[in-house]
Design an enzyme around this catalytic site. Structure first.
Site: not given
Ligand code: NAD
Length: 555
Positions: A105, A158, A176, A247-248, A270-271, A410
């Site tokens: 993964y 995504r 997954k 997913e994604d 899951d996201d 990430n």
């Molecule tokens: P997403 O695209 O749905 O959301 C991203 C958000 O960040 C949007 O609201 C966007 O407007 C905002 N954003 C972008 N640039 C920005 C900035 N400069 N300042 C403030 N906000 C900003 O993505 P997501 O699915 O919510 O994932 C976001 C991050 O979280 C990814 O890096 C992902 O890898 C991480 N994530 C981590 C885990 C975990 O740790 N278990 C799980 C899921 C997602």
């Protein structure tokens, strides 16, 4: 498991012998077929004469794995083992989970998706494309196994933090589902990876002669929705016991599809929901260190997408369980997105952000928001690197005795701050978790072990609980129970070292407990369709797939 005598394992097909048996990854044991089995299944001469134990086979695999020059080669090597001998693949993965997880993964699977067209060898899973409209039921009949229990589907828009990879996103459902098996013992013969190929808007892929998907732009609007609808109806008719995990998907579709289907089908995202479970568990553990109740915390999120809104929604449910009203609970959750503070005077907000658009003067920077709102916890889910700057982290340390700092973006390079920064800028007082793993940090003679908020703590156990009870729906209460269970499994020793999650080495134990908690909810809310067993934990443990060859085979 791997019961060679069970014709169910291969659906209604005749039981294979000879070369067909060797080419069936579910039944194949390679050189571990015994002399008796070789006789019985017409394998004599098709294998070298020596009989190996699975222990020896596993040792050989691990040696060869270590000789591979890079992680992508290791990924290719493991996936081709999975294609040949599933039990041996899982034996190696499960015995070496800490080493294997980053290969099967993230982060390696991301690289594999980027290279998917080049490394493509044998297809895995089902590809359903925009051209299959009206024929999805027929395509699902092509899948050779009838007893599917977990489906993971992506439309590839995504993929991790890598964006639109179209049909090359297939690596994600495949990976997954391997985690479902490795972490929670879902029988691999009952899993189905699906890519819904609706095109891609990634020009690089459209120009690539080796791109494996439809060379067209993405379907949108009603045509897209009709295709997903057709899939949901057909997959549920063909596999009525299956859990369907999204997913994604991009956030414009993810929230919408979740709300559309969650009451009607056995489904979750899951996201949104798995991430919420793991982050909430981290908050519960952090409260064991800081004292105080969840409903007294003020959370400030950087990023208002699937992860951020998902976490906040579950936090609100958890605060309500403590007695807060929905309105009061939402008031404790604040967001800064790419355009500043999410507040009620803004006219550019997507629907999923509206519940958190509180009355407040506009604020542009995250630092301003920290100084003004005085949060007890900051949660980074923006995908933007190093946004938790030194002034931000120092402000958190000034405002809080033990500031909670979760930098979840990430991969590692996108983390809002590093573990070292979080600990050193707070003089070791931060309670820190990240999305990608960080090494332990030495500071003033003490070792801090940063926690990793890995979704694998939550979704496999939730999946096992849902599948084992035949729950008709996957509810927020199940994720709440999963988060509470995960937090309870954190030991005092873990906490003393700064760890707010249990060791991933305990993942099967963790998953069995989470499945039990999920099952309790399913029975309490009358969602289960399987009669309640005497002891739920034992029931879950007994259901878990073990990657061993069955001895004494007879047909
Ligand atoms: P997403 O695209 O749905 O959301 C991203 C958000 O960040 C949007 O609201 C966007 O407007 C905002 N954003 C972008 N640039 C920005 C900035 N400069 N300042 C403030 N906000 C900003 O993505 P997501 O699915 O919510 O994932 C976001 C991050 O979280 C990814 O890096 C992902 O890898 C991480 N994530 C981590 C885990 C975990 O740790 N278990 C799980 C899921 C997602």
């Amino acid at each position: 498991m791997n019961q060679i005598e069970s014709p169910k394992q291969t659906g209604a097909r005749p039981f294979p012998t000879g070369v067909d048996l060797l080419h069936d990854p579910i039944l194949n044991k390679g050189m571990a077929f015994t002399a008796e089995e070789r006789e019985q299944f017409q394998l004599r001469g098709l294998l070298p004469p020596r009989v190996l134990t699975q222990d020896l086979q596993a040792e050989r695999v691990l040696r060869n794995f270590h000789k591979k020059p890079n992680d992508l080669e290791k990924y290719i090597f493991l996936l081709s083992l999975e294609d040949r001998n599933e039990a041996l693949f899982y034996r190696v993965v499960m015995d070496n989970l800490m080493e294997m997880m980053p290969i099967i993964y993230t982060p390696t699977v991301g690289q594999a998706c980027l290279e998917f067209g080049n490394i493509f060898r044998r297809p895995r899973g089902l590809y359903i494309s925009a051209e299959d409209r009206g024929r999805i039921a027929e395509i699902l009949r092509h899948w050779p196994h009838d007893d599917v229990r977990v489906v993971v589907i992506t439309d590839g828009e995504r993929i991790l933090g890598l964006g639109d990879l179209g049909a090359h996103g297939m690596g994600i459902p495949v990976g997954k589902l391997s985690l479902y098996t490795a972490c929670a013992g879902i029988d691999p013969a009952t899993t189905l990876p699906v890519t819904l190929d609706v095109g891609t808007n990634n020009q690089k892929l459209l120009d690539d002669p080796f791109y494996i998907g439809l060379p067209q732009n993405r379907l949108r609007g009603e045509t897209y929705d009709a295709l997903v609808d057709e899939f949901m109806t057909a997959v549920t008719a063909r596999f009525p016991h299956a859990l369907i995990q999204f997913e994604d998907f991009s956030n414009q579709n993810a929230f919408r599809l979740l709300h559309k289907y969650r009451d009607q089908y056995r489904t979750f995202n899951d996201d949104i929901q798995g991430t919420a479970g793991v982050a909430l568990a981290g908050l519960y553990s952090a409260l064991r260190l800081t004292g105080g109740r969840l409903s007294d915390q003020r959370l400030l999120f950087l990023g208002a997408g699937e992860a951020g809104i998902g976490i906040a929604d579950l936090v609100v449910s958890a605060m309500m369980q403590e007695g807060a009203t929905a309105e009061a609970a939402r008031q404790q959750c604040w967001f800064v997105d790419s355009r500043g503070l999410v507040e009620s005077s803004r006219t550019d907000l997507a629907e999923h952000k509206l519940p958190y658009a509180h009355d407040h003067a506009p604020l542009t920077t995250f630092l301003e928001a920290v100084e003004t709102l005085r949060p007890t916890a900051i949660i980074g889910v923006s995908g933007m690197p190093r946004m938790f700057t030194q002034p931000v982290v120092e402000a958190m340390a000034r405002l809080n005795e033990k500031p909670i700092i979760f930098a979840l973006s990430n991969p590692t390079a996108n983390s809002e701050c590093t573990a070292e920064q979080a600990y050193s800028w707070t003089n070791g007082r931060a309670i820190f978790a990240s999305g990608s793993p960080f090494d332990p940090v030495e500071l003033h003679g003490r070792t801090y072990i940063p926690g990793q908020g890995n979704n694998s703590y939550i979704f496999p156990g939730v999946g096992l609980g849902v599948v084992a009870t035949g729950a008709r729906q996957v509810t927020d209460d199940m994720f709440l129970a999963a988060a509470q269970t995960l937090a309870h499994l954190v030991t005092e020793d873990d906490l003393a070292a700064g760890l707010i999650y249990p060791s991933l080495k305990r993942i099967r134990e963790v998953s069995a407990h989470i499945a039990t908690a999920v099952a309790e909810i399913a029975y309490a809310h009358e969602l289960a369709t399987v009669p309640r067993p005497g002891n739920l934990l034992t029931f879950m443990q007994n259901r878990m797939y073990q990657p061993v060859y069955r001895e004494g085979v007879s047909r």
